[in-house]
Motif scaffolding. Structure first.
Motif, PDB file in Angstrom:
ATOM      1  N   LEU A 301      17.846  29.529  58.472  1.00 38.58           N
ATOM      2  CA  LEU A 301      19.034  29.593  56.882  1.00 38.58           C
ATOM      3  C   LEU A 301      19.817  28.660  56.725  1.00 38.58           C
ATOM      4  CD1 LEU A 301      19.034  34.088  56.848  1.00 38.58           C
ATOM      5  CD2 LEU A 301      17.367  32.453  56.063  1.00 38.58           C
ATOM      6  N   PRO A 302      20.011  28.500  55.441  1.00 40.32           N
ATOM      7  CA  PRO A 302      21.122  27.757  54.967  1.00 40.32           C
ATOM      8  C   PRO A 302      22.316  27.701  55.938  1.00 40.32           C
ATOM      9  CG  PRO A 302      20.607  28.492  53.353  1.00 40.32           C
ATOM     10  CD  PRO A 302      19.469  28.869  54.410  1.00 40.32           C
ATOM     11  N   PRO A 303      23.034  26.856  56.219  1.00 38.62           N
ATOM     12  CA  PRO A 303      24.649  27.402  56.994  1.00 38.62           C
ATOM     13  C   PRO A 303      25.122  28.542  55.668  1.00 38.62           C
ATOM     14  CG  PRO A 303      25.404  24.908  56.483  1.00 38.62           C
ATOM     15  CD  PRO A 303      23.607  25.705  56.203  1.00 38.62           C
ATOM     16  N   ASP A 304      26.797  28.846  56.589  1.00 39.92           N
ATOM     17  CA  ASP A 304      27.600  30.013  55.014  1.00 39.92           C
ATOM     18  C   ASP A 304      27.846  28.812  54.486  1.00 39.92           C
ATOM     19  OD1 ASP A 304      26.613  31.250  56.927  1.00 39.92           O
ATOM     20  OD2 ASP A 304      28.206  32.170  57.549  1.00 39.92           O
ATOM     21  N   VAL A 305      28.528  29.402  53.369  1.00 43.00           N
ATOM     22  CA  VAL A 305      29.442  28.171  52.595  1.00 43.00           C
ATOM     23  C   VAL A 305      30.566  28.804  51.803  1.00 43.00           C
ATOM     24  CG1 VAL A 305      29.734  26.973  49.776  1.00 43.00           C
ATOM     25  CG2 VAL A 305      27.461  26.948  51.210  1.00 43.00           C
ATOM     26  N   PRO A 306      31.672  28.204  52.509  1.00 37.56           N
ATOM     27  CA  PRO A 306      32.956  28.749  52.376  1.00 37.56           C
ATOM     28  C   PRO A 306      33.315  28.658  50.947  1.00 37.56           C
ATOM     29  CG  PRO A 306      33.639  26.840  53.846  1.00 37.56           C
ATOM     30  CD  PRO A 306      31.754  27.139  52.802  1.00 37.56           C
ATOM     31  N   THR A 307      33.621  30.108  50.357  1.00 37.19           N
ATOM     32  CA  THR A 307      34.302  30.761  49.285  1.00 37.19           C
ATOM     33  C   THR A 307      34.745  31.376  48.872  1.00 37.19           C
ATOM     34  OG1 THR A 307      31.582  30.633  48.551  1.00 37.19           O
ATOM     35  CG2 THR A 307      32.662  31.767  47.557  1.00 37.19           C
ATOM     36  N   SER A 308      36.543  30.723  47.321  1.00 32.96           N
ATOM     37  CA  SER A 308      37.205  31.682  47.034  1.00 32.96           C
ATOM     38  C   SER A 308      36.869  31.994  45.858  1.00 32.96           C
ATOM     39  CB  SER A 308      38.508  30.522  47.758  1.00 32.96           C
ATOM     40  OG  SER A 308      38.116  29.266  47.057  1.00 32.96           O
ATOM     41  N   ALA A 309      38.173  33.275  45.595  1.00 32.10           N
ATOM     42  CA  ALA A 309      37.780  32.917  43.853  1.00 32.10           C
ATOM     43  C   ALA A 309      39.214  33.973  43.683  1.00 32.10           C
ATOM     44  CB  ALA A 309      36.851  34.571  43.782  1.00 32.10           C
ATOM     45  N   GLN A 310      39.768  34.093  42.182  1.00 40.15           N
ATOM     46  CA  GLN A 310      40.938  34.752  41.738  1.00 40.15           C
ATOM     47  C   GLN A 310      40.629  35.336  41.049  1.00 40.15           C
ATOM     48  OE1 GLN A 310      43.851  31.700  41.404  1.00 40.15           O
ATOM     49  NE2 GLN A 310      45.017  32.880  41.151  1.00 40.15           N
ATOM     50  N   VAL A 311      41.181  36.395  40.018  1.00 36.39           N
ATOM     51  CA  VAL A 311      41.506  36.412  39.313  1.00 36.39           C
ATOM     52  C   VAL A 311      43.103  37.179  38.238  1.00 36.39           C
ATOM     53  CG1 VAL A 311      40.993  39.064  40.225  1.00 36.39           C
ATOM     54  CG2 VAL A 311      40.608  38.275  37.928  1.00 36.39           C
ATOM     55  N   GLN A 312      43.238  37.761  37.699  1.00 37.18           N
ATOM     56  CA  GLN A 312      44.410  38.689  37.110  1.00 37.18           C
ATOM     57  C   GLN A 312      44.703  38.598  36.448  1.00 37.18           C
ATOM     58  OE1 GLN A 312      47.108  35.175  34.604  1.00 37.18           O
ATOM     59  NE2 GLN A 312      48.673  36.576  35.374  1.00 37.18           N
ATOM     60  N   VAL A 313      44.719  40.179  36.304  1.00 31.40           N
ATOM     61  CA  VAL A 313      44.639  41.824  35.384  1.00 31.40           C
ATOM     62  C   VAL A 313      46.200  41.929  34.801  1.00 31.40           C
ATOM     63  CG1 VAL A 313      44.139  43.366  35.581  1.00 31.40           C
ATOM     64  CG2 VAL A 313      42.779  42.589  36.860  1.00 31.40           C
ATOM     65  N   ARG A 314      46.084  41.670  33.535  1.00 34.30           N
ATOM     66  CA  ARG A 314      47.703  42.227  32.892  1.00 34.30           C
ATOM     67  C   ARG A 314      47.172  43.180  31.966  1.00 34.30           C
ATOM     68  NH1 ARG A 314      50.697  38.730  31.404  1.00 34.30           N
ATOM     69  NH2 ARG A 314      50.242  36.280  32.184  1.00 34.30           N
ATOM     70  N   ASP A 315      47.696  44.722  32.229  1.00 33.43           N
ATOM     71  CA  ASP A 315      47.898  46.015  31.808  1.00 33.43           C
ATOM     72  C   ASP A 315      49.211  46.363  31.047  1.00 33.43           C
ATOM     73  OD1 ASP A 315      46.843  48.799  31.337  1.00 33.43           O
ATOM     74  OD2 ASP A 315      48.076  49.056  32.458  1.00 33.43           O
ATOM     75  N   ALA A 316      48.893  46.696  30.025  1.00 39.76           N
ATOM     76  CA  ALA A 316      49.866  47.944  29.008  1.00 39.76           C
ATOM     77  C   ALA A 316      51.004  49.056  30.075  1.00 39.76           C
ATOM     78  CB  ALA A 316      50.077  47.899  27.980  1.00 39.76           C
ATOM     79  N   VAL A 317      51.851  49.231  29.575  1.00 41.46           N
ATOM     80  CA  VAL A 317      52.375  50.548  30.504  1.00 41.46           C
ATOM     81  C   VAL A 317      52.297  51.872  29.003  1.00 41.46           C
ATOM     82  CG1 VAL A 317      54.968  51.838  30.647  1.00 41.46           C
ATOM     83  CG2 VAL A 317      54.710  49.297  30.584  1.00 41.46           C
ATOM     84  N   GLY A 318      51.554  53.230  29.389  1.00 46.60           N
ATOM     85  CA  GLY A 318      51.396  53.982  28.597  1.00 46.60           C
ATOM     86  C   GLY A 318      49.218  53.685  28.441  1.00 46.60           C
ATOM     87  N   GLY A 319      48.775  53.039  28.419  1.00 44.42           N
ATOM     88  CA  GLY A 319      47.539  53.053  27.894  1.00 44.42           C
ATOM     89  C   GLY A 319      46.693  53.204  29.436  1.00 44.42           C
ATOM     90  N   GLY A 320      45.453  52.969  29.571  1.00 49.86           N
ATOM     91  CA  GLY A 320      44.108  53.306  30.622  1.00 49.86           C
ATOM     92  C   GLY A 320      44.842  52.426  31.394  1.00 49.86           C
ATOM     93  N   PRO A 321      43.964  52.482  32.171  1.00 48.93           N
ATOM     94  CA  PRO A 321      43.578  51.173  33.734  1.00 48.93           C
ATOM     95  C   PRO A 321      43.233  49.854  33.630  1.00 48.93           C
ATOM     96  CG  PRO A 321      42.262  52.772  34.725  1.00 48.93           C
ATOM     97  CD  PRO A 321      43.164  53.504  33.054  1.00 48.93           C
ATOM     98  N   SER A 322      43.160  48.574  33.660  1.00 50.69           N
ATOM     99  CA  SER A 322      42.665  47.305  32.879  1.00 50.69           C
ATOM    100  C   SER A 322      42.213  46.869  34.723  1.00 50.69           C
ATOM    101  CB  SER A 322      43.754  46.082  32.752  1.00 50.69           C
ATOM    102  OG  SER A 322      44.546  47.339  31.211  1.00 50.69           O
ATOM    103  N   SER A 323      41.108  46.366  34.593  1.00 46.59           N
ATOM    104  CA  SER A 323      40.304  45.765  35.789  1.00 46.59           C
ATOM    105  C   SER A 323      39.649  44.836  35.417  1.00 46.59           C
ATOM    106  CB  SER A 323      39.022  46.570  35.478  1.00 46.59           C
ATOM    107  OG  SER A 323      38.923  48.197  35.982  1.00 46.59           O
ATOM    108  N   GLY A 324      39.833  43.928  36.700  1.00 45.51           N
ATOM    109  CA  GLY A 324      39.041  42.398  36.288  1.00 45.51           C
ATOM    110  C   GLY A 324      38.623  41.970  38.032  1.00 45.51           C
ATOM    111  N   THR A 325      37.940  41.566  37.739  1.00 50.55           N
ATOM    112  CA  THR A 325      36.387  40.965  38.446  1.00 50.55           C
ATOM    113  C   THR A 325      36.248  39.494  38.889  1.00 50.55           C
ATOM    114  OG1 THR A 325      34.464  42.404  37.537  1.00 50.55           O
ATOM    115  CG2 THR A 325      34.546  40.926  39.125  1.00 50.55           C
TER     116      THR A 325
END
Length: 425
Positions: A301-325
């Protein structure tokens, strides 16, 4: 003092200036009839102390009338304080010891009222050591102390034996006075330096003790341990061990069922009156079967590849939860999650949940408990193909950064780190 008025007047005298502490007027008060003239004495008693500097000091005598209609007068003058010299010195320490040199310090105190420049000299009590100052002169202000270093160096090293004591003298010579005051005598300080041997006195005893211990250990080895080791070795060599070593078996018999080697054959036995039979031939050993050839291994099998990822989530007060992948694992791959960083830069209040799939929650944090939180896993968290690393934020209160306007929504970020690994289909 003259009373030029027409009434009896009483006068009080006060001394003003730097010399007021050690100046008096005798008498302190004086009563005069109109037209009378009297004299008072101004007496100066400067203390023999560095606080009174030498030279001219201005002063004034304030004459204060006791009546209200008269004004006080202040006649002024100058008094000259003569210089005086007083020097003391101390050697610290008085005695030193060492292998190569001795170090001392001399403290010179100027107890006079003028700056002094004293001379520093040293003389050795023996010819086997040299004594010297780091400077030849030392300037000391009135009421202050100054220091100089003195070193004693022996002429040659003392390798072993009894320590040798070298005596010396340090001489502090005050300058000759400019006035008629007699010259201050020089200050002579006695000191000593004890030269230690390079090889300490306990070294021969320590070497002798080490030699004795080595002889005791050698006698213990040759007298007790070595015979015991040889005896145990002899007892371990049994006939079974010899037979096993000779035939290459465990001692229960050779390959042919006997206790001898491959060339050992049973001796022929004959009965009386019977002719000996032919010798039995040894049974040949079976030849080992050739092993099957190994099948070629599968493609690596090919060798492992170093991987990184980032996400930013904004949510207002009083509403439902906000998600980000942050990351979605492609097919045929598996993500090994080893590092995760969650950031709350605004100081928001609420909760944050990190999941790796449908209902697979592995991290739940309260936002008010941290600003930056990082985690590192020794055993990686494996996210299979098709899995998603998602962050869900529920905002209860928006924080306010220092020195910045208040934001309108909560803002959190997630940073992942790990390796992307290929999996077999």
């Amino acid at each position: 003092m003259r009373n030029s008025g027409s009434t009896v007047e009483e006068y009080r005298f006060e001394v003003a200036g730097a010399c007021a502490a050690w100046t008096t007027v005798e008498p302190a008060t004086l009563s005069l009839y109109p037209g009378d003239v009297e004299s008072v004495s101004v007496v100066f008693r400067p203390p023999r102390d560095p606080s009174v500097p030498a030279g001219e000091t201005p002063f004034g005598v304030r004459v204060v009338p006791t009546s209200d209609h008269a004004e006080p007068v202040v006649p002024e003058g100058r008094v000259t304080v003569a210089p005086f010299t007083e020097v003391t010195a101390e050697l610290v320490p008085r005695g030193s010891h060492g292998v190569r040199r001795g170090a001392h310090k001399i403290a010179v105190d100027n107890r006079g009222n003028t700056p002094l420049t004293v001379g520093l000299t040293a003389r050795s009590g023996t010819e086997r050591a040299r004594v010297s100052f780091d400077r030849s002169e030392l300037t000391v202000e009135p009421g202050r102390a100054a220091f100089a270093e003195l070193r004693v160096k022996p002429g040659k090293h003392l390798w072993r034996g009894t320590p040798v004591v070298h005596t010396f003298q340090a001489v502090v010579t005050p300058p000759a006075p400019e006035s008629e005051e007699p010259a201050a005598p020089p200050v002579v300080l006695d000191g000593s330096y004890q030269q230690e041997a390079v090889l300490p006195r306990w070294l021969p005893r320590a070497l002798a003790l080490v030699c004795v211990l080595a002889l005791i250990l050698a006698g213990f080895w040759y007298g007790l341990l070595r015979p015991a080791v040889k005896s145990a070795a002899r007892e371990a060599i049994t006939p079974e061990v010899i037979a096993s070593a000779t035939t290459g078996t465990d001692g229960t018999g050779g390959p042919n069922g006997g206790s001898g080697g491959p060339s050992a054959a049973p001796a022929p036995t004959t009965a009386p009156g019977v002719a000996p039979t032919a010798k039995a031939t040894p049974t040949p050993r079976p030849k080992p079967k050739p092993s099957a050839k190994p099948k070629p291994s599968a493609k690596p099998l090919p060798p492992d590849v170093p991987t990184s990822a980032q996400v930013q989530v904004r949510d207002a007060v009083g509403g439902g939860p906000s998600s980000g992948t942050a990351l979605t694992v492609p097919s045929g791959k598996a993500f090994r999650l080893t590092d995760i960083v969650v950031q709350n830069p605004q100081g928001d209040a609420g909760s944050v949940v990190v999941t790796t799939g449908e209902g697979s929650r592995f991290l739940t944090l309260a936002l008010e408990n941290f600003r930056d939180s990082d985690y590192h896993f020794v055993t990686p968290i494996v996210v299979p193909a098709g899995g998603r690393v998602t962050m869900t934020v529920t905002c209860r209160k928006v924080g306010r950064p220092v020195g910045a306007p208040a934001p309108g929504r909560c803002a959190e970020s997630l940073l992942l780190g790990g390796t992307m690994q290929s999996v077999k289909p």
